[in-house]
Structure formats: structure tokens, C-alpha cells
Write a protein that holds these residues in place. Structure first.
Motif, PDB file in Angstrom:
ATOM      1  N   UNK A  45      81.240  11.443 144.498  1.00 20.51           N
ATOM      2  CA  UNK A  45      80.410  10.283 144.826  1.00 20.51           C
ATOM      3  C   UNK A  45      79.174  10.784 145.565  1.00 20.51           C
ATOM      4  N   UNK A  46      78.008  10.538 144.995  1.00 20.66           N
ATOM      5  CA  UNK A  46      76.764  11.017 145.588  1.00 20.66           C
ATOM      6  C   UNK A  46      75.968   9.919 146.279  1.00 20.66           C
ATOM      7  N   UNK A  47      76.331   8.662 146.018  1.00 16.74           N
ATOM      8  CA  UNK A  47      75.621   7.555 146.666  1.00 16.74           C
ATOM      9  C   UNK A  47      76.502   6.317 146.633  1.00 16.74           C
ATOM     10  N   UNK A  48      76.369   5.485 147.663  1.00 20.47           N
ATOM     11  CA  UNK A  48      77.085   4.211 147.731  1.00 20.47           C
ATOM     12  C   UNK A  48      76.064   3.105 147.958  1.00 20.47           C
ATOM     13  N   UNK A  49      76.320   1.934 147.372  1.00 13.84           N
ATOM     14  CA  UNK A  49      75.385   0.819 147.541  1.00 13.84           C
ATOM     15  C   UNK A  49      76.140  -0.502 147.564  1.00 13.84           C
ATOM     16  N   UNK A  50      75.709  -1.400 148.446  1.00 21.18           N
ATOM     17  CA  UNK A  50      76.255  -2.753 148.508  1.00 21.18           C
ATOM     18  C   UNK A  50      75.354  -3.696 147.722  1.00 21.18           C
ATOM     19  N   UNK A  51      75.959  -4.550 146.910  1.00 19.57           N
ATOM     20  CA  UNK A  51      75.231  -5.466 146.025  1.00 19.57           C
ATOM     21  C   UNK A  51      74.051  -4.743 145.366  1.00 19.57           C
ATOM     22  N   UNK A  52      74.364  -3.725 144.590  1.00 21.69           N
ATOM     23  CA  UNK A  52      73.308  -2.861 144.047  1.00 21.69           C
ATOM     24  C   UNK A  52      72.449  -3.553 142.986  1.00 21.69           C
ATOM     25  N   UNK A  53      71.196  -3.117 142.907  1.00 13.24           N
ATOM     26  CA  UNK A  53      70.347  -3.495 141.780  1.00 13.24           C
ATOM     27  C   UNK A  53      70.869  -2.785 140.537  1.00 13.24           C
ATOM     28  N   UNK A  54      70.494  -3.309 139.389  1.00 13.46           N
ATOM     29  CA  UNK A  54      70.907  -2.684 138.131  1.00 13.46           C
ATOM     30  C   UNK A  54      69.676  -2.402 137.288  1.00 13.46           C
ATOM     31  N   UNK A  55      69.501  -1.130 136.942  1.00 19.08           N
ATOM     32  CA  UNK A  55      68.453  -0.720 136.018  1.00 19.08           C
ATOM     33  C   UNK A  55      69.137  -0.019 134.847  1.00 19.08           C
ATOM     34  N   UNK A  56      69.322  -0.690 133.728  1.00 20.29           N
ATOM     35  CA  UNK A  56      70.005  -0.063 132.598  1.00 20.29           C
ATOM     36  C   UNK A  56      69.293   1.228 132.185  1.00 20.29           C
ATOM     37  N   UNK A  57      70.042   2.304 131.955  1.00 18.34           N
ATOM     38  CA  UNK A  57      69.416   3.563 131.533  1.00 18.34           C
ATOM     39  C   UNK A  57      68.822   3.434 130.131  1.00 18.34           C
ATOM     40  N   UNK A  58      67.867   4.313 129.799  1.00 20.44           N
ATOM     41  CA  UNK A  58      67.219   4.241 128.477  1.00 20.44           C
ATOM     42  C   UNK A  58      68.200   4.254 127.315  1.00 20.44           C
ATOM     43  N   UNK A  59      69.298   5.027 127.463  1.00 18.50           N
ATOM     44  CA  UNK A  59      70.276   5.091 126.380  1.00 18.50           C
ATOM     45  C   UNK A  59      70.884   3.720 126.101  1.00 18.50           C
ATOM     46  N   UNK A  60      71.134   2.960 127.165  1.00 19.26           N
ATOM     47  CA  UNK A  60      71.714   1.638 126.994  1.00 19.26           C
ATOM     48  C   UNK A  60      70.681   0.665 126.417  1.00 19.26           C
ATOM     49  N   UNK A  61      69.441   0.780 126.881  1.00 22.30           N
ATOM     50  CA  UNK A  61      68.375  -0.085 126.358  1.00 22.30           C
ATOM     51  C   UNK A  61      68.187   0.153 124.863  1.00 22.30           C
ATOM     52  N   UNK A  62      68.298   1.413 124.448  1.00 24.06           N
ATOM     53  CA  UNK A  62      68.132   1.735 123.024  1.00 24.06           C
ATOM     54  C   UNK A  62      69.220   1.064 122.187  1.00 24.06           C
ATOM     55  N   UNK A  63      70.428   0.972 122.731  1.00 22.40           N
ATOM     56  CA  UNK A  63      71.529   0.350 122.005  1.00 22.40           C
ATOM     57  C   UNK A  63      71.477  -1.165 122.090  1.00 22.40           C
ATOM     58  N   UNK A  64      71.009  -1.664 123.231  1.00 21.71           N
ATOM     59  CA  UNK A  64      71.001  -3.106 123.477  1.00 21.71           C
ATOM     60  C   UNK A  64      69.625  -3.519 124.011  1.00 21.71           C
ATOM     61  N   UNK A  65      68.631  -3.601 123.141  1.00 18.44           N
ATOM     62  CA  UNK A  65      67.249  -3.862 123.585  1.00 18.44           C
ATOM     63  C   UNK A  65      67.046  -5.213 124.252  1.00 18.44           C
ATOM     64  N   UNK A  66      68.005  -6.104 124.134  1.00 22.35           N
ATOM     65  CA  UNK A  66      67.881  -7.423 124.766  1.00 22.35           C
ATOM     66  C   UNK A  66      68.199  -7.384 126.257  1.00 22.35           C
ATOM     67  N   UNK A  67      68.706  -6.262 126.781  1.00 21.33           N
ATOM     68  CA  UNK A  67      69.078  -6.187 128.186  1.00 21.33           C
ATOM     69  C   UNK A  67      67.848  -6.252 129.083  1.00 21.33           C
ATOM     70  N   UNK A  68      68.005  -6.775 130.299  1.00 20.56           N
ATOM     71  CA  UNK A  68      66.871  -6.767 131.232  1.00 20.56           C
ATOM     72  C   UNK A  68      66.541  -5.340 131.639  1.00 20.56           C
ATOM     73  N   UNK A  69      65.284  -5.081 131.956  1.00 23.98           N
ATOM     74  CA  UNK A  69      64.877  -3.737 132.386  1.00 23.98           C
ATOM     75  C   UNK A  69      65.254  -3.481 133.835  1.00 23.98           C
ATOM     76  N   UNK A  70      65.413  -4.555 134.593  1.00 23.31           N
ATOM     77  CA  UNK A  70      65.831  -4.424 135.983  1.00 23.31           C
ATOM     78  C   UNK A  70      66.435  -5.754 136.423  1.00 23.31           C
TER      79      UNK A  70
END
Length: 227
Positions: free
Chosen positions: A124-149
Motif C-alpha cells: 500500500x503506497x497511499x491511503x485516501x478517504x472518500x477518494x476522487x476517481x480518475x479512470x485510467x486511460x486504459x479504462x477510458x479506451x474500453x468505456x469511453x462513456x465514463x467520466x474523466x474525473x
């Protein structure tokens, strides 16, 4: 005084009309309530409005109950790993937090869908409470309808907590869809209910070792519930 019965009726009607007009224009003193002139003019009783009913807010996943095997519980679990180590039992959809003395805390998890499971050792390199979500490029390529942030919060797919694994795109995180626990649905991340991820988050720290077993590791479930 009156020449006919008809005149008597007209006089009575006129008198009632005058009285009614006087009642309409009459203003009672501020210190006294106006008195009704006739019984059929009595004011209707005022009904008090019912007090508002206090409704407790619904918690995330309140109406979904995990199967018994997927609920957080202390189990007998024998491992050579040091206490505090996390072991992901991918085939059985469990996460074990080694406690030592032959015991572990077991959590039900959701894992990667077909083609998205992985294995190896990370920290574990980082911990976050109620984290923001930024889908990685690989996921965006598979699911282009996802929000960018997406800002962190109850509607965020990462849920209440996230623990980031090494330099990978994978995380151990919560979820706002507790019904997916015990299933193969993610893009490789490991998800727990928000309640469970908050509990796990409080027990581990940055630097915690995480071992992810491969899907092909078909050993029987080694965690036995303590009776």
C-alpha cells in the motif's frame, strides 16, 4: 302594519340581509373574539397539522444483506506471513488480514471480471478517504462513456476509502454497490462494502504488504470461522 303575508316575507328577508351586511363589516376589538350572530355562522374548528415524522436517513447498502460467508469475521487462518499482511484469495473472493496466532480477519470482496484478474505482491503506497476517481486511460479506451474525473462522495464508485497498490492502477476500495461483493465485476480493483473498507483502512498503514493469489490457485478456503 303589513298589508299582506308577502310584504311580511319581504321585510324579513331585507332585515336578515341588513344584519348579514353589518356582520361582514363589523370589526371586533383586538382584545375580544367576535361572537357569531347565528348558530349556523359558527366558525369551523381548526384542526392542528400532524407533526412531521422524523425519518432516519438511509445508509449506503441499508437494504442489502451480505451472505453469511461474505460478512466480516475473525477466522482460523494459518499463514507464515507476518501479522498485518493482506492476502487476497482471488478464487474464493476473500480478503484476509493476518492477525497472528493462527487467526485472520476475513472480508468478502469483489474481484476482477474474466480477463481482468491479476496476481503478485504489492504494498500500500497511499491511503485516501472518500477518494476522487480518475479512470485510467486504459479504462477510458474500453468505456469511453465514463467520466474523466469524479469527485469523492457517496456516489463515487471508489466508495468511502481507497488503498493504492504500488505503482499500479489497482486499488483496494469501497463500493456504493454492495450487491457486487462476492462477484467478478471490476477492471482489476478489489472492492469491499463501505463499512468493511473503513474497518480495514483503520487497521493497515502505508507500507502494508499485499499478496494477491492467482485465480488458478484452487486451494480450498483455509479460513475457518471461529465458533
Amino acid at each position: 302594519m303589513f298589508n299582506s303575508f308577502r310584504q311580511k316575507i319581504r321585510f324579513a328577508v331585507a332585515t336578515l340581509g341588513a344584519i348579514a351586511m353589518g356582520a361582514a363589516s363589523y370589526s371586533a376589538p383586538a382584545t375580544a373574539a367576535p361572537l357569531p350572530l347565528f348558530p349556523f355562522f359558527l366558525p369551523q374548528p381548526q384542526l392542528e397539522a400532524a407533526p412531521p415524522v422524523a425519518v432516519a436517513p438511509r445508509e449506503e447498502g441499508e437494504h442489502f444483506e451480505l451472505p453469511a460467508r461474505l460478512r466480516r469475521q475473525v477466522v482460523n487462518y494459518y499463514s507464515r506471513e507476518a501479522p498485518g499482511t493482506i492476502i487476497i484469495d482471488t478464487p474464493n473472493t476473500y480478503l484476509y488480514l493476518v492477525l497472528g496466532n493462527g487467526q485472520a480477519m476475513r472480508y468478502g470482496i469483489g474481484i476482477g471480471r474474466d480477463g481482468f484478474t491479476w496476481s503478485g505482491t504489492q504494498t500500500i503506497t497511499r491511503k485516501a478517504e472518500w477518494p476522487d476517481w480518475t479512470p485510467p486511460p486504459e479504462m477510458i479506451a474500453r468505456q469511453p462513456y465514463l467520466p474523466r474525473h469524479m469527485t469523492g462522495g457517496p456516489g463515487n464508485p471508489l466508495g468511502a476509502r481507497a488503498m493504492y497498490l504500488g505503482g499500479t492502477i489497482y486499488r483496494i476500495h469501497g463500493t456504493n454497490a454492495p450487491e457486487t461483493i462476492g462477484t467478478r465485476v471490476s477492471s482489476g480493483c478489489l472492492r469491499l462494502t463501505n463499512e468493511d473498507v473503513i474497518d480495514l483502512y483503520s487497521r493497515v498503514s502505508v507500507g502494508t504488504k499485499v499478496i494477491v493469489l492467482p485465480m488458478t490457485d484452487r486451494r480450498a478456503d483455509l479460513g475457518r470461522t471461529i465458533r
